[in-house]
Design a protein around this motif. Structure first.
Motif, short mmCIF file in Angstrom:
data_model
loop_
_atom_site.label_atom_id
_atom_site.label_comp_id
_atom_site.label_asym_id
_atom_site.label_seq_id
_atom_site.Cartn_x
_atom_site.Cartn_y
_atom_site.Cartn_z
N UNK A 135 -129.06 -29.05 2.00
CA UNK A 135 -128.80 -30.28 3.23
C UNK A 135 -129.55 -29.20 4.69
N UNK A 136 -128.76 -28.63 5.06
CA UNK A 136 -128.98 -27.96 6.18
C UNK A 136 -130.53 -26.89 6.81
N UNK A 137 -131.50 -27.99 5.58
CA UNK A 137 -132.74 -27.82 5.34
C UNK A 137 -133.90 -29.10 5.24
N UNK A 138 -132.97 -30.02 4.88
CA UNK A 138 -133.07 -31.49 4.72
C UNK A 138 -134.48 -32.53 5.79
N UNK A 139 -134.15 -32.19 6.27
CA UNK A 139 -134.18 -33.08 8.15
C UNK A 139 -135.02 -32.02 8.82
N UNK A 140 -134.54 -31.26 8.42
CA UNK A 140 -135.51 -29.84 10.08
C UNK A 140 -136.33 -30.08 8.85
N UNK A 141 -136.88 -29.55 7.68
CA UNK A 141 -137.98 -28.52 7.06
C UNK A 141 -139.30 -29.97 6.99
N UNK A 142 -139.04 -30.93 6.81
CA UNK A 142 -139.48 -32.18 6.56
C UNK A 142 -140.15 -31.80 8.47
N UNK A 155 -121.91 -32.99 9.49
CA UNK A 155 -122.36 -32.18 10.35
C UNK A 155 -122.94 -31.40 9.58
N UNK A 156 -123.60 -30.62 8.94
CA UNK A 156 -124.96 -29.96 8.56
C UNK A 156 -126.12 -30.85 8.65
N UNK A 157 -126.13 -32.07 8.02
CA UNK A 157 -127.47 -33.44 7.67
C UNK A 157 -127.36 -33.48 9.58
N UNK A 158 -126.10 -33.23 10.17
CA UNK A 158 -126.72 -34.04 11.89
C UNK A 158 -127.03 -32.28 12.60
N UNK A 159 -127.39 -31.52 12.50
CA UNK A 159 -127.71 -30.56 12.74
C UNK A 159 -129.45 -30.58 12.28
N UNK A 160 -129.58 -30.59 10.85
CA UNK A 160 -130.91 -30.22 10.38
C UNK A 160 -131.47 -31.16 10.81
N UNK A 161 -131.36 -32.67 11.49
CA UNK A 161 -132.02 -33.62 12.20
C UNK A 161 -132.18 -33.50 13.74
N UNK A 162 -131.09 -32.24 14.12
CA UNK A 162 -131.14 -32.52 15.19
C UNK A 162 -132.00 -31.01 16.07
N UNK A 163 -131.53 -29.86 15.37
CA UNK A 163 -132.39 -28.38 15.23
C UNK A 163 -133.44 -28.60 15.75
#
Length: 305
Positions: free
Chosen positions: A91-98, A193-201
């Motif tokens: 989850x932490x990498x789901x939106x950040x990794x892309x 929270x993890x999805x939110x961080x992944x999208x924002x960080x």
């Protein structure tokens, strides 16, 4: 829309193979450990004698069914604990990794909405991952019937048919699937929270996931000498496992006297009673809100880093 969602889910499983590799490896290690322990016992005359004297009488009648039910539930609990660790990083990498590998540019070129993309990742984390655990647990149970059951039937006073408890196994699988889905909903604020961080960080998503809550807890302690925020997070995370220890395995948690053993109950890990908890609905609302913010960030963010 359904076909798009199915395609996105297959994409997640293809890109994040740890979602099924980790529980498969855990199940393999569990089978090896179980088979080795039972083979060692069967090879020992003293071990066989003790087993026939103490364990076999307990397995008479409904005992075998209860044993099968409990062992399947315990095995699934172990597999899902490993899966939860994998889901944290997924989850932490789901939106950040892309954004990091710029694959988001390709997916944005397709007629797939940001909302549906995030929903597919939530479905994988909350619904598909438990189904993977159940499928692996079923394969593990069949493997035990082919290997472990004949070993015990030949080495002890148990018969092979004592291990064939399809009703208990099916009930354990269904109960565990229900509990994992409920547990996913209970943990939705953490996932949100993890999805939110992944999208924002922009970088160091792992640190951004941990440092803000730790900072709030530290500030509360320094200013007010209290740990209410930390206790709230701890209770939200630990309550399902506390219920499992009390209801499924027969332990009571007492803050003054520690852990004391009580009679075994057949109550569920979380059960439908968890839906009556105010914390469940508050957490559900917070999780949905954070997911909505994550979708908005992904939709309106122009940069890819």
């Amino acid at each position: 829309m359904i076909r798009q969602l199915q395609t996105l889910i297959r994409r997640e499983l293809w890109e994040h193979k740890a979602l099924w590799i980790a529980p498969v490896v855990t199940a393999a290690l569990l089978w090896v450990a179980t088979f080795w322990a039972l083979a060692s016992m069967v090879a020992s005359p003293e071990g066989v004698s003790a087993f026939n004297e103490h364990a076999v009488p307990e397995l008479a009648g409904e005992g075998a069914s209860q044993m099968a039910h409990g062992m399947v539930r315990a095995g699934i609990a172990l597999l899902y604990l490993v899966t939860l660790v994998v889901l944290f990083f997924y989850v932490l990498d789901s939106l950040y990794g892309e954004r990091k590998d710029r694959s988001i540019l390709f997916w944005r070129s397709l007629p797939v909405s940001d909302t549906l993309t995030v929903i597919s990742k939530v479905v994988v984390a909350l619904l598909v991952a438990p189904l993977i655990v159940i499928a692996i647990a079923l394969i593990l149970e069949l493997l035990d019937l082919v290997t472990t059951a004949p070993l015990m039937a030949l080495g002890t006073d148990l018969g092979y048919w004592d291990f064939l408890q399809p009703g208990a196994v099916i009930m354990a699988l269904l109960e565990s699937l229900r509990d994992m889905w409920l547990l996913g909903l209970w943990y939705l604020p953490f996932f949100g929270w993890l999805f939110l961080v992944s999208a924002w960080a922009r970088k160091a998503a792992f640190l951004w996931a941990l440092l803000p809550p730790m900072g709030v807890a530290l500030a509360e302690y320094l200013l007010f000498r209290s740990i209410h925020f930390l206790s709230l997070i701890g209770e939200q995370f630990a309550l399902p496992f506390k219920n499992m220890a009390e209801n499924q395995f027969g332990f009571r948690f007492d803050t003054d006297r520690g852990v004391s053993e009580i009679q075994t109950s057949t109550a569920e890990l979380t059960g439908l009673s968890g839906l009556a908890e105010p914390a469940f609905w508050v957490g559900l609302a917070l999780g949905i809100g954070m997911l909505a913010v994550a979708v908005a960030i992904r939709r309106y963010r122009g940069e890819t880093t």
